[in-house]
Structure formats: C-alpha cells, structure tokens
Design a protein around this motif. Structure first.
Motif, short mmCIF file in Angstrom:
data_model
loop_
_atom_site.label_atom_id
_atom_site.label_comp_id
_atom_site.label_asym_id
_atom_site.label_seq_id
_atom_site.Cartn_x
_atom_site.Cartn_y
_atom_site.Cartn_z
N PRO A 21 0.82 -1.23 0.00
CA PRO A 21 0.00 0.00 0.00
C PRO A 21 0.84 1.27 0.00
O PRO A 21 0.40 2.30 -0.46
N SER A 47 -8.42 -2.56 -3.81
CA SER A 47 -8.79 -2.58 -2.39
C SER A 47 -8.67 -4.00 -1.84
O SER A 47 -8.11 -4.23 -0.76
N LYS A 51 -5.63 -4.90 0.55
CA LYS A 51 -6.25 -4.98 1.88
C LYS A 51 -6.35 -3.59 2.52
O LYS A 51 -6.06 -3.39 3.69
N TRP A 52 -6.71 -2.65 1.69
CA TRP A 52 -6.98 -1.29 2.15
C TRP A 52 -8.43 -0.97 1.83
O TRP A 52 -8.91 -1.35 0.74
N ARG A 56 -10.46 4.57 1.50
CA ARG A 56 -9.11 5.10 1.71
C ARG A 56 -8.40 5.27 0.35
O ARG A 56 -7.70 6.27 0.13
N LYS A 348 0.05 7.90 0.66
CA LYS A 348 -1.10 8.59 1.29
C LYS A 348 -1.38 9.92 0.60
O LYS A 348 -0.65 10.33 -0.30
#
Ligand code: SF4
Length: 608
Positions: A21, A47, A51-52, A56, A348
């Motif tokens: 990620p 996703s 595994k996010w 997000r 991010k």
C-alpha cells in the motif's frame, strides 16, 4: 466486476510494487494509464488485493489532480496556467482549441475523445506557453501548433505519431558557473567521499556551509548529521536519502534541467549523502509533470548499477550498499513540502505532517530521512570532489557557493543562469535582457515581489533568498493580474487540511475576483490584510503562511493597480442589482430611471 483482461493488467502493476500500500500513488498512476481513469472496478480490485478500504484508496486518488475517478477524454489536454503562460497568450490558445474541438473547458467532448482544462505551472516557463497531453509536455504553443494538434486529435492519431519536435524540451542554459560548467566526472564524487571516509566527508560538508536550495536554506550538514545520529526503528534499520524533485513553485524549472542533463551529478550527490549518513536507500520524488524524464532516469540508474555506482559494495567499498528508486508524483504542489512529500511516498494523501518530529528523526516509514533538493545534492557532489573550503570560498559568508536561477517572463533570453550568491538583481536583469522591468517575482508565488527601487538588492540568504524562480514583469504588465493569478494558484493548491488556509485562500481569490470585476472597495483590501495576518500565524504549513505574500507585496508596491479598479472606498456588494435586472427591463420594454433599482440604491448610498 473486472474482466480477466483488466485484472491481468492490474496484477503485474501490483507485483511490480510488491503489493505494498505504501506504493499506492504509483499503483494508481500506472493503473490509470490503462483505463484513462480509475475505473470503480479497478479500485475494488486494488482494495481487495492491497487490503486497504476502498474509501481510503478513493481518498488518496481524490487528493491528486492527475488521478481521475471520473472518465476523462481519450486525449486529456491540460494548459499550463502560470502567469508567464498567460503573458504568452495561453488563454486565447485554449479558447481556440476548445472552439476547434467543440468542447467546453473542464468538460469532455460528447464523443469522449478529448477533455480540455488548465493546470498549475508545468515547469516550462522558459518555453511556454505549454500544455500537457496525456502527461506529455508540448512547448512553444502557437495558433498554428494548436490547429495541427486539433487535427491530430480529431484523426485519433496516437501520441507516438505526433511530430517529435512538439515534445522537445530545451535546457536553455544561458550562464554557467561551477555546477553547470561540467567540470566533473561520473562517480568521482563517490570515490572521493569513500577515500575521505564518512566522518571526514561530514567535516567537509560543515566547512562548506552549504544551505538547502529548495527555499528554506537550512544548513545541509546539520540535516545530514541529525539523520546520521538518529536511532532507527528496531525492526527496520534503514535510513533514507530523499531527493525532492517535486519542483512545483511557479516559475521554477532548474531541477528539470539538472535531471535532464546532470542526472549523474544528482545521483552522485545522493550516493555521497547515503555514504555520509549511513543510508542504504535513496528515493527520488519526481513531479508528475516531468514524467517524460522517467525512462532516461531509469536507464541512467540501470547503467550505474552495471558500473558499480549503485548496488552492493558501491565503488568496491565493502559494507557500503546503496540503491535509488524513483517515485512519480501525481499533481499536488503541496508535496514539495518535505513531510507532505514523505506522506505521498508512503502512498497517502500529501498532507503535511505535524512537526516535530522532523524527517531527520522520523521520516519515510518512521525512519531517519534526509530530504534534499535536486540542486543541493548536485552541490554536495561538487563538495565531495573539491572540498568544503573551496566551496565556501564562493558566494558570500552566509550564502556560500552558487545558485541556479530559472528566469522567465519579459526577458530576451529566458532560461537557466548560474551565479555566485551575492549577485545583484540589476546584474541579473542586464544579463537576461530585461529592458523595461517594473517588477521581479523572486522565488515563485510564495516569494517576494521586488519593485524597481529594490533592484540593487542581492540574491543571497541574507538579502533576497530564493528557491530559484525569477519572473520578470515589464512596465506594460498589470501587477494586479499577476497577484490575482497567484491567489487562484494557492486556492487551487491548498490541501484543505487546516481551516485558515482552506477558507482563507478561497476568500482571498474571491476578493481579488471581485476587485477585478470592479465591484471592489477598501473593505476587500482591509479584509485581505486581515486574512493574511491570520493565515500567517494560524496555517499549518508554509503554503498557507505565504499564500498572501504576492498580494501584500503588490498592494504595498503597486497600489494604483488595485485602486483604479475600486468602485468606492466603502463596502460594495459583488452582486450588481442593476445588471441583474437588465433582462427584466428588456422584456418589459422599460428603461426609465425608476426601472434602475440598483443605480438608485447606489446613488442614495453615496448621498447618505
Ligand atoms: Fe494544507 Fe494549506 Fe494547511 Fe498547508 S496550510 S496544511 S496546504 S490547508
């Protein structure tokens, strides 16, 4: 759901980025290349695999202006909209393209073929006006070039078949000093640093008094030393050297030239920093607008690995392992701020972190990290070769060495100029052919606007500091419009994290529009001063703190440019009642004084 073709396209991207990620921005950027935008099914798939949560991933994608959650045209055209592009006529060229292709700005054509919009400065101010088409820069736009581009789009011509000269980006190096003279050899800096040893290399850095070239001017040796002695996380004993190549300040393009023609010096500098600091990994954060440089930079890194300048035992030095990765940004000016950049590197939204802790103790993945500008790293490589005392003998006491200036605007010879610190603004203006300058915006939109009575000042940290931008405005330019362009730039680029900046930048841009539309008054000017004071003390990062600088500078130095637009010295509503009633007057066939409510009200206000 995605068909198997789509998932088979996404899987290699995920494998290339180790299903991490923290590589999300890279993954999204590459996934988008296939679909033209981030298809909802693609986000679901990512996703699940990363595994996010989907929200997000969408939150990250929504932050960056070059990532799209909605379909765009097959040809995505973005006109560079810096003030220097405007001075070269970008608005008329964009209107021409929209007319030719029957598409409104900010929309997609009905057949989905093309979308046209604006973007912030693309770093091509020395050869504008410029645009990006599917991420590729086209420079030196003209009416003829626009017409030809429209034909190519209408004919659905792949970009690979467009005239190659459209994509030429020139270096335009106009003045060389110790850095641009090319008096260095690939790898020499690394070998010199190894021969000295890490401690002695640090001593040379201290002796040189090199200060960061990204704008803040922090002493490089202190940064390196702090990261060198900071403890690592127990589970990951890594330190990082991060090259900030997110050159987003309007009017700056020196790093573009360094990465084009001096990439080896940049990578040498990163490797020297890695040796001195004890870091094993380097990361380059390349701004999305410079994506076209990526293949050449990757090839350069491959060559360096083959030649023993990267990898294990660099230059044969047992125990010194160092390699470099390149991450590409996705259109967010705020990522030039070092902690926002690190957030982006971690996959991010590029929101600046609360400091302290500073990156030197808690940076990328929580590890000690040095973030240096491209030019700073080149200078570090020169210091490794020639020594700190040699470097300190150049420039001034507090501003040692040389500085690259990116010169654009009303000058005969825009381009890159290298000077020893201490050069006067007048000297620079003479050299670049700025005959009738009334103002120079130094260090970009967040910098300082100098008027003619200040041209004897000197480029240096002790007088006029700069990250490199030097935009010249001739006597015929309207300095109010210059400031208005910058106000919209900041409103667009505010990341929205803190209220003073999020609301303040928009309010200021609205006030500037109101003044431009001749509905302004002294009230708006007073409000701008108030908001400036508030943003200066209450904004979370430098963007908000500096966002009003160009307006305040021009208000203080070019006041008539504002005052001739003011309708009154009191409050003036932005809504014009009389203008709004024009259609009603036309329909009713009335044009007597009684039908002009707005004018009556205004006149009464003036009398009272
Ligand atoms: Fe974001 Fe502006 Fe606040 Fe900086 S000052 S964190 S850019 S909203």
């Amino acid at each position: 759901m995605l068909d198997s073709n789509h998932s088979s396209y996404l899987d290699p991207i995920l494998i290339r980025h180790a299903h991490q990620p923290r590589n999300l921005v890279q993954i999204l950027r590459e996934a988008q290349e296939h679909f033209g935008y981030l298809h909802p099914d693609a986000i679901d798939y990512l996703s699940e695999k990363l595994k996010w949560p989907r929200a997000r991933i969408e939150g990250v994608a929504g932050f960056y202006s070059f990532l799209h959650l909605q379909p765009c045209g097959k040809y995505r055209v973005l006109f560079s909209d810096n003030i220097t592009d405007r001075m070269l006529g970008n608005q008329a060229l964009m209107e021409r393209m929209c007319r030719n292709l029957w598409v409104e700005p900010g929309k997609i054509s009905e057949d989905g073929l093309v979308s046209i919009d604006t973007t912030s400065c693309t770093g091509m101010c020395d050869q504008g006006p410029a645009l990006l088409v599917n991420g590729r820069a086209i420079t030196r736009l003209s009416a003829e070039r626009i017409d030809r581009i429209c034909e190519l789009i209408r004919a659905n011509t792949p970009l690979t078949d467009w005239p190659p000269e459209y994509f030429v980006v020139e270096d335009n190096i106009r003045r060389r000093d110790v850095l641009l003279s090319g008096d260095w050899h690939v790898g020499e800096a690394i070998r010199a640093a190894i021969a000295r040893g890490a401690e002695a290399m640090m001593a040379e850095m201290k002796l040189s008094n090199l200060r960061g070239r990204g704008g803040a001017g922090f002493t490089t040796a202190i940064k390196w030393e702090s990261a060198r002695v900071a403890p690592c996380q127990p589970d990951n004993p890594m330190r990082y050297i991060i090259c900030n190549a997110d050159e987003g300040e309007p009017g700056t393009f020196k790093d573009r030239v360094l990465l084009t023609s001096y990439a080896d010096l940049v990578f040498d500098g990163m490797t020297v920093a890695g040796f001195a600091v004890g870091a094993a990994k380097g990361l380059v954060y390349l701004r999305g607008e410079y994506l076209y440089l990526l293949p050449a930079l990757q090839a350069n890194l491959d060559g360096r690995r083959c030649n023993g300048l990267l990898g294990t035992a660099v230059c044969g030095q047992a125990g010194f392992d160092f390699d470099i990765e390149i991450h590409v940004g996705a259109g967010a000016y705020v990522c030039g701020e070092e902690t926002a950049l690190i957030e982006s590197l971690e996959g991010k939204r590029g929101v600046p972190r609360v400091r302290p802790p500073f990156p030197v103790t808690y940076g990328y993945l929580g590890q000690p990290s040095v973030v240096n500008n491209v030019e700073t790293l080149c200078k570090a490589a020169l210091i490794a070769q020639k020594g700190g005392a040699w470097y300190a003998s150049l420039g001034t006491k507090q501003s040692t060495g040389t500085k690259l200036l990116s010169i654009s605007g009303d000058v005969e010879n825009p381009g890159i100029y290298e000077y020893a610190f201490g050069v006067s603004v007048t000297q620079v203006l003479n050299d670049c052919g700025a005959g009738n300058a009334q103002a120079v915006q130094v260090s970009g939109a967040s910098g300082i606007c100098l008027a003619t009575h200040e041209f004897a000042r000197h480029i240096s940290f002790e007088d006029v500091p700069t990250a490199g931008a030097f935009m010249v405005f001739g006597a015929h330019r309207d300095m109010f419009e210059v400031a208005r362009n910058f106000s919209h730039f900041f409103a667009h680029e505010s990341c929205g994290f803190c209220t003073p900046c999020r609301v303040g930048t928009t309010l200021v841009a609205n006030f500037m529009d109101k003044i431009a539309n001749e509905h302004g008054s002294q009230y708006e000017i007073n409000e701008i001063f108030k908001i400036h004071r508030l943003m200066n003390v209450a904004s979370h990062c430098g963007l908000g703190q500096a966002a009003c600088n160009p307006i305040i500078d021009t208000l203080l130095k070019f006041r008539p440019a504002y005052e001739r637009r003011l309708r009154s010295l009191d409050f003036e509503p932005s809504f014009d009642l009389d203008e709004a009633l024009a259609a009603a007057r036309q329909m009713t066939g009335r044009d007597d004084p009684g039908a002009h409510f707005g004018l009556q009200a205004r006149e009464q206000g003036v009398q009272s």
